[in-house]
Design a protein around this motif. Structure first.
Motif, PDB file in Angstrom:
ATOM      1  N   GLU A 134     -11.958  -3.391   6.042  1.00 40.78           N
ATOM      2  CA  GLU A 134     -13.192  -2.934   5.406  1.00 40.78           C
ATOM      3  C   GLU A 134     -12.889  -2.068   4.195  1.00 40.78           C
ATOM      4  N   LEU A 135     -11.902  -1.188   4.321  1.00 38.38           N
ATOM      5  CA  LEU A 135     -11.546  -0.327   3.197  1.00 38.38           C
ATOM      6  C   LEU A 135     -11.004  -1.154   2.037  1.00 38.38           C
ATOM      7  N   ALA A 136     -10.187  -2.144   2.327  1.00 37.78           N
ATOM      8  CA  ALA A 136      -9.656  -2.995   1.262  1.00 37.78           C
ATOM      9  C   ALA A 136     -10.786  -3.685   0.506  1.00 37.78           C
ATOM     10  N   THR A 137     -11.808  -4.128   1.229  1.00 35.75           N
ATOM     11  CA  THR A 137     -12.964  -4.759   0.589  1.00 35.75           C
ATOM     12  C   THR A 137     -13.698  -3.769  -0.316  1.00 35.75           C
ATOM     13  N   GLN A 138     -13.820  -2.521   0.145  1.00 35.94           N
ATOM     14  CA  GLN A 138     -14.505  -1.495  -0.650  1.00 35.94           C
ATOM     15  C   GLN A 138     -13.726  -1.125  -1.914  1.00 35.94           C
ATOM     16  N   LEU A 139     -12.415  -1.322  -1.893  1.00 31.52           N
ATOM     17  CA  LEU A 139     -11.591  -1.009  -3.059  1.00 31.52           C
ATOM     18  C   LEU A 139     -11.586  -2.128  -4.094  1.00 31.52           C
ATOM     19  N   GLU A 140     -11.945  -3.327  -3.686  1.00 34.51           N
ATOM     20  CA  GLU A 140     -11.869  -4.490  -4.577  1.00 34.51           C
ATOM     21  C   GLU A 140     -12.682  -4.286  -5.844  1.00 34.51           C
ATOM     22  N   GLY A 141     -12.082  -4.656  -6.966  1.00 32.86           N
ATOM     23  CA  GLY A 141     -12.752  -4.563  -8.254  1.00 32.86           C
ATOM     24  C   GLY A 141     -12.605  -3.220  -8.928  1.00 32.86           C
ATOM     25  N   THR A 142     -12.248  -2.197  -8.161  1.00 29.95           N
ATOM     26  CA  THR A 142     -12.105  -0.849  -8.705  1.00 29.95           C
ATOM     27  C   THR A 142     -10.667  -0.367  -8.650  1.00 29.95           C
ATOM     28  N   TRP A 143      -9.989  -0.727  -7.566  1.00 26.91           N
ATOM     29  CA  TRP A 143      -8.594  -0.348  -7.368  1.00 26.91           C
ATOM     30  C   TRP A 143      -7.766  -1.567  -7.017  1.00 26.91           C
ATOM     31  N   ARG A 144      -6.506  -1.530  -7.357  1.00 27.45           N
ATOM     32  CA  ARG A 144      -5.551  -2.503  -6.830  1.00 27.45           C
ATOM     33  C   ARG A 144      -4.503  -1.733  -6.028  1.00 27.45           C
ATOM     34  N   VAL A 145      -4.238  -2.197  -4.830  1.00 23.75           N
ATOM     35  CA  VAL A 145      -3.292  -1.534  -3.935  1.00 23.75           C
ATOM     36  C   VAL A 145      -1.894  -2.037  -4.265  1.00 23.75           C
ATOM     37  N   GLU A 146      -1.020  -1.123  -4.685  1.00 31.63           N
ATOM     38  CA  GLU A 146       0.314  -1.521  -5.137  1.00 31.63           C
ATOM     39  C   GLU A 146       1.361  -1.402  -4.038  1.00 31.63           C
ATOM     40  N   SER A 147       1.172  -0.507  -3.089  1.00 36.47           N
ATOM     41  CA  SER A 147       2.126  -0.411  -1.980  1.00 36.47           C
ATOM     42  C   SER A 147       1.397   0.081  -0.743  1.00 36.47           C
ATOM     43  N   THR A 148       1.878  -0.352   0.414  1.00 38.26           N
ATOM     44  CA  THR A 148       1.289   0.061   1.693  1.00 38.26           C
ATOM     45  C   THR A 148       2.404   0.426   2.662  1.00 38.26           C
ATOM     46  N   SER A 149       2.185   1.477   3.424  1.00 38.59           N
ATOM     47  CA  SER A 149       3.147   1.894   4.446  1.00 38.59           C
ATOM     48  C   SER A 149       2.391   2.345   5.681  1.00 38.59           C
ATOM     49  N   GLY A 150       3.040   2.212   6.833  1.00 40.09           N
ATOM     50  CA  GLY A 150       2.520   2.790   8.057  1.00 40.09           C
ATOM     51  C   GLY A 150       3.153   4.151   8.296  1.00 40.09           C
ATOM     52  N   VAL A 151       2.360   5.080   8.751  1.00 37.85           N
ATOM     53  CA  VAL A 151       2.843   6.433   9.063  1.00 37.85           C
ATOM     54  C   VAL A 151       2.848   6.595  10.579  1.00 37.85           C
ATOM     55  N   ARG A 152       4.014   6.796  11.143  1.00 40.46           N
ATOM     56  CA  ARG A 152       4.233   6.845  12.594  1.00 40.46           C
ATOM     57  C   ARG A 152       3.903   5.479  13.203  1.00 40.46           C
ATOM     58  N   VAL A 153       4.758   4.508  12.888  1.00 37.37           N
ATOM     59  CA  VAL A 153       4.530   3.148  13.361  1.00 37.37           C
ATOM     60  C   VAL A 153       4.990   2.945  14.806  1.00 37.37           C
ATOM     61  N   PHE A 154       5.830   3.860  15.318  1.00 33.28           N
ATOM     62  CA  PHE A 154       6.244   3.728  16.722  1.00 33.28           C
ATOM     63  C   PHE A 154       6.244   5.051  17.479  1.00 33.28           C
ATOM     64  N   HIS A 155       6.392   6.158  16.783  1.00 32.13           N
ATOM     65  CA  HIS A 155       6.539   7.446  17.473  1.00 32.13           C
ATOM     66  C   HIS A 155       5.412   7.709  18.465  1.00 32.13           C
ATOM     67  N   ASP A 156       4.170   7.487  18.059  1.00 34.76           N
ATOM     68  CA  ASP A 156       3.036   7.851  18.903  1.00 34.76           C
ATOM     69  C   ASP A 156       2.877   6.939  20.111  1.00 34.76           C
ATOM     70  N   TYR A 157       3.592   5.813  20.111  1.00 38.11           N
ATOM     71  CA  TYR A 157       3.530   4.893  21.242  1.00 38.11           C
ATOM     72  C   TYR A 157       4.678   5.125  22.232  1.00 38.11           C
ATOM     73  N   MET A 158       5.630   6.000  21.872  1.00 41.40           N
ATOM     74  CA  MET A 158       6.748   6.289  22.757  1.00 41.40           C
ATOM     75  C   MET A 158       6.273   7.088  23.966  1.00 41.40           C
ATOM     76  N   PRO A 159       6.841   6.867  25.140  1.00 43.60           N
ATOM     77  CA  PRO A 159       6.548   7.749  26.272  1.00 43.60           C
ATOM     78  C   PRO A 159       6.870   9.195  25.897  1.00 43.60           C
ATOM     79  N   ILE A 160       6.074  10.129  26.426  1.00 39.06           N
ATOM     80  CA  ILE A 160       6.213  11.533  26.063  1.00 39.06           C
ATOM     81  C   ILE A 160       7.638  12.042  26.306  1.00 39.06           C
TER      82      ILE A 160
END
Length: 249
Positions: free
Chosen positions: A185-211
């Motif tokens: 949905e956010l990507a659709t809202q950015l269309e025509g106004t912004w172009r996304v040049e890079s994307t990264s995930g923040v904490r792609v596995f840490h939060d899924y690790m057992p405590i």
């Protein structure tokens, strides 16, 4: 629903987000992405909803001219103290994002908007304001709470009733954001106004690790692995936050 500020939760917010591995990983990913994307020269930077100034201070230490806006006075005071302790300068503005156009600020080379959209009543409404504040050849650093990651986390916990009722927003005194964002949905809202040049995930596995594993893991190795996998095609979309670097279209 209204925009959520952190007047009464500033200390808890700081301890919760930046007092451990979660905050260290978040800063490491955001900083690595910005170092890759930005030119090696001084930029005029605006940090919208800059909180306690962790990112703003790092940018100032890189030689950039930083302006930090924040509506919550306790957070802004904390940012001022952080800059003073580090011997760095910045311009501090106590204002909501809605008030920024009234200040007639010049366009900035880099606009930072990290972990803001998910606390707004209408997240999409801030996008035109961010665009107006960004120079024609500038950058927008947009980090937001990822709804996909929250759904996945609830799936892993077996919270199927919660998913069926679509009750994913945090409680009033919770630090779970009130408006997790659907990246499509956010990507659709950015269309025509912004172009996304890079994307990264923040904490792609840490939060899924057992405590227990989280507690035993070496922080340096955690950060190293998160950086190595932040753009992995299978894992990046599972980041608790997503970081998009955008340019005006």
């Amino acid at each position: 629903m209204s925009d959520r500020h952190f007047d009464q939760l500033a200390t808890r917010f700081a301890e919760k987000i930046y007092g451990g591995a979660k905050g260290a990983i978040r800063l490491a990913v955001l900083q690595a992405d910005l170092l890759e994307a930005l030119p090696k020269r001084s930029l005029r930077v605006l940090d919208v909803g800059g909180g306690l100034g962790h990112m703003a201070l790092w940018l100032a230490e890189q030689g950039h001219q930083v302006t930090l806006s924040e509506p919550a006075e306790p957070m802004l005071d904390g940012a001022r103290e952080r800059f003073a302790a580090a011997g760095q300068n910045a311009t501090f503005i106590q204002a909501s994002w809605q008030q920024l156009p009234e200040l007639e600020l010049p366009a900035f080379d880099l606009v930072i908007c990290h972990a803001v959209l998910e606390w707004l009543a209408e997240p999409h409404a801030i996008l035109p304001v961010l665009h107006s504040l960004t120079a024609a050849h500038g950058w927008l650093s947009l980090a937001f709470y990822n709804r996909d990651a929250l759904v996945y986390r609830n799936l892993l916990k077996g919270h199927f009733r919660k998913l069926h009722s679509n009750e994913l927003a945090g409680e009033k005194q919770s630090l779970t954001p009130q408006q997790p964002l659907d990246p499509r949905e956010l990507a659709t809202q950015l269309e025509g106004t912004w172009r996304v040049e890079s994307t990264s995930g923040v904490r792609v596995f840490h939060d899924y690790m057992p405590i227990d594993f989280q507690k035993r893991a070496d922080l340096e190795q955690l950060v190293e692995m998160e950086l190595a996998h932040r753009r992995h095609p299978a894992f990046a979309g599972l980041g608790r936050y997503l970081h998009w670097i955008c340019r005006p279209a």
